[in-house]
Design a protein around this motif. Structure first.
Motif, short mmCIF file in Angstrom:
data_model
loop_
_atom_site.label_atom_id
_atom_site.label_comp_id
_atom_site.label_asym_id
_atom_site.label_seq_id
_atom_site.Cartn_x
_atom_site.Cartn_y
_atom_site.Cartn_z
N GLN A 6 0.40 6.50 4.43
CA GLN A 6 1.42 7.23 3.68
C GLN A 6 2.75 6.47 3.70
O GLN A 6 3.43 6.37 2.66
N TYR A 7 3.10 5.90 4.84
CA TYR A 7 4.35 5.15 4.95
C TYR A 7 4.29 3.89 4.09
O TYR A 7 5.26 3.56 3.39
N GLN A 8 3.16 3.20 4.11
CA GLN A 8 3.00 2.01 3.26
C GLN A 8 3.19 2.37 1.80
O GLN A 8 3.86 1.65 1.05
N GLN A 9 2.57 3.48 1.38
CA GLN A 9 2.69 3.90 -0.01
C GLN A 9 4.14 4.21 -0.35
O GLN A 9 4.64 3.83 -1.42
N GLN A 10 4.83 4.88 0.56
CA GLN A 10 6.23 5.23 0.35
C GLN A 10 7.09 3.97 0.19
O GLN A 10 8.02 3.93 -0.62
N MET A 11 6.76 2.91 0.95
CA MET A 11 7.54 1.67 0.92
C MET A 11 7.08 0.71 -0.17
O MET A 11 7.71 -0.33 -0.40
N GLY A 12 5.96 1.02 -0.82
CA GLY A 12 5.45 0.17 -1.88
C GLY A 12 4.71 -1.06 -1.40
O GLY A 12 4.62 -2.06 -2.12
N TRP A 13 4.14 -1.02 -0.20
CA TRP A 13 3.41 -2.16 0.36
C TRP A 13 1.92 -1.96 0.17
O TRP A 13 1.36 -0.93 0.57
N THR A 14 1.26 -2.92 -0.43
CA THR A 14 -0.19 -2.87 -0.57
C THR A 14 -0.79 -4.11 0.08
O THR A 14 -0.16 -5.17 0.15
N GLY A 15 -2.01 -3.98 0.53
CA GLY A 15 -2.67 -5.10 1.17
C GLY A 15 -3.83 -4.65 2.03
O GLY A 15 -4.32 -3.51 1.90
N GLU A 16 -4.27 -5.53 2.93
CA GLU A 16 -5.41 -5.25 3.79
C GLU A 16 -5.01 -5.32 5.26
O GLU A 16 -4.33 -6.26 5.68
N PRO A 17 -5.45 -4.35 6.07
CA PRO A 17 -5.21 -4.43 7.51
C PRO A 17 -6.01 -5.59 8.10
O PRO A 17 -7.19 -5.77 7.78
N VAL A 18 -5.38 -6.36 8.98
CA VAL A 18 -6.08 -7.47 9.65
C VAL A 18 -6.05 -7.31 11.16
O VAL A 18 -6.53 -8.18 11.88
#
Length: 404
Positions: A229-241
């Motif tokens: 949810q926080y990533q979406q709020q900040m506009g960050w997309t990607g893959e967890p590593v």
């Protein structure tokens, strides 16, 4: 070595044990040292961070060889009614780089991984496979163990290393973003919640969801969803590593003598969290661990019994020095409503920058301690009084697998 296998045996290859071995290698390379770790690798799966000003010159030299993230432009904090950029340089080290540095700098044969300890005593260590390692001095650094003799609350967290599809554009670490909902880590009630963000590279972010909570519950699915949810709020997309989780004690009181007796083995030194060498409110450990490592290296010729006595005395002094911070922890957990705990930190971060630095290292002056308390309190007076005369719950849980 008088027929012994080594001069000093260090049990536990986490932060404290690893730094002791490194300080000995740097300052007393002629000594034979064994660093015994039960897990498959040194350092476990953790990240340690600190302000550059936290370390002495000697401490900075100890940490120089590690590959680490550095931000010389300072860091940010965010609260519902206040945001600030502070100028203090910030550092962070993950366990993979910690392990790599130790393997590189420690003498061949020092590191022993996947070696479970069955027993230890003043003369050595018995491993679960029947092997005995004899030593002049033995130092136990196996990490925090929950104890009925300690009281307080908990710091619960989940961290995620995100590799973003596009450059994220974040320049500075955010040490606390408390603009998020003040929810408990188990989804019921409130806690002091904040998100911690480190820009590790143009496409790499470390995002940690952290809680000062009354209970040690860690719901991985829930916390992972909140990071989403926080990533979406900040506009960050990607893959967890990568990811990490943990539950750390926030100590507000204790029978410290009983705690020491609980873990004491005659003639065996205790260091790290097991020895009580932590900041009771922030769970900050690295600067303390560095100084203890240097202290051990300075007296590395002591017989085991004297080394154990030296560390026990240092632990009692540290406990006494941390009384003010335990008092503040009592106010945080006992006087502040869980959903309103962020107000304590929101007020704190309005104070002078050098005061903030000294607070994290547990080296606040008398005037700085007074400055934290002066002014309108961020908790109700009647609840503050009640907190001082009440008792926090014991820091015991069924499992210690999440402890670092």
């Amino acid at each position: 070595m008088n027929g012994r296998d080594c001069d000093i045996a260090i049990i536990g290859g986490g932060l404290s044990g690893g730094l002791i071995a490194l300080a000995l290698a740097r300052h007393r390379p002629e000594l034979a040292v064994k660093l015994v770790e039960a897990g498959p690798e040194l350092g476990g799966n953790h990240r340690w961070s600190w302000f550059a000003s936290d370390l002495s010159d000697a401490g900075t030299q100890v940490m120089e060889g590690f590959r680490k993230a550095e931000w010389n432009g300072g860091y940010d904090v965010r609260f519902p009614k206040y945001s600030r950029h502070l100028q203090t340089p910030y550092r962070s080290l993950d366990s993979a780089d910690f392990a790599e540095g130790l393997h590189r700098d420690l003498a061949a044969g020092t590191v022993m991984t996947e070696c479970k300890v069955a027993a230890l005593d003043a003369g050595g260590v018995d491993l679960a496979d029947g092997t005995r390692i004899t030593a002049r001095a033995v130092i136990d650094c196996r990490g925090f163990a929950p104890s009925e003799h300690l009281r307080g609350g908990w710091q619960v967290f989940m961290g995620r290393h995100l590799r973003t599809t596009q450059p994220h554009g974040v320049e500075h670490p955010t040490i606390m973003d408390a603009t998020v909902d003040q929810l408990a880590p188990h989804g019921n009630g409130g806690a002091y919640r904040f998100v911690y963000v480190l820009p590790l590279g143009a496409h790499d972010l470390f995002i940690e969801d952290t809680y000062y909570a009354d209970r040690p519950d860690l719901d991985r699915s829930l916390l992972s969803a909140r990071i989403d949810q926080y990533q979406q709020q900040m506009g960050w997309t990607g893959e967890p590593v990568g990811f990490e989780t943990g539950v750390l004690p926030v100590i507000t009181g204790a029978d410290f003598s009983a705690f020491q007796r609980q873990h004491r083995a005659p003639g065996v030194g205790l260091a790290g969290a097991r020895g009580g060498f932590v900041h009771p409110l922030t769970s900050y450990t690295l600067p303390i661990a560095v100084e203890i490592a240097l202290s051990i290296a300075a007296d590395a010729d002591l017989p085991g019994e004297q080394m154990a006595a030296k560390l026990e005395t240092a632990a009692r002094r540290h406990w006494s020095a941390m009384g003010y911070y335990r008092f503040l922890g009592t106010m945080l957990f006992g006087a502040a409503d869980p959903a309103e705990r962020y107000r304590v930190f929101e007020r704190f971060y309005r104070l002078p920058e050098n005061l903030v630095e000294h607070f994290y290292t547990g080296q606040s002056s008398l005037s700085e301690k007074a400055r934290v308390l002066i002014g309108k309190p961020p908790v109700p007076i009647h609840r503050a009084i009640a907190a001082l005369v009440s008792s926090s719950p014991p820091l015991t849980i069924p499992s210690r697998k999440d402890f670092q």
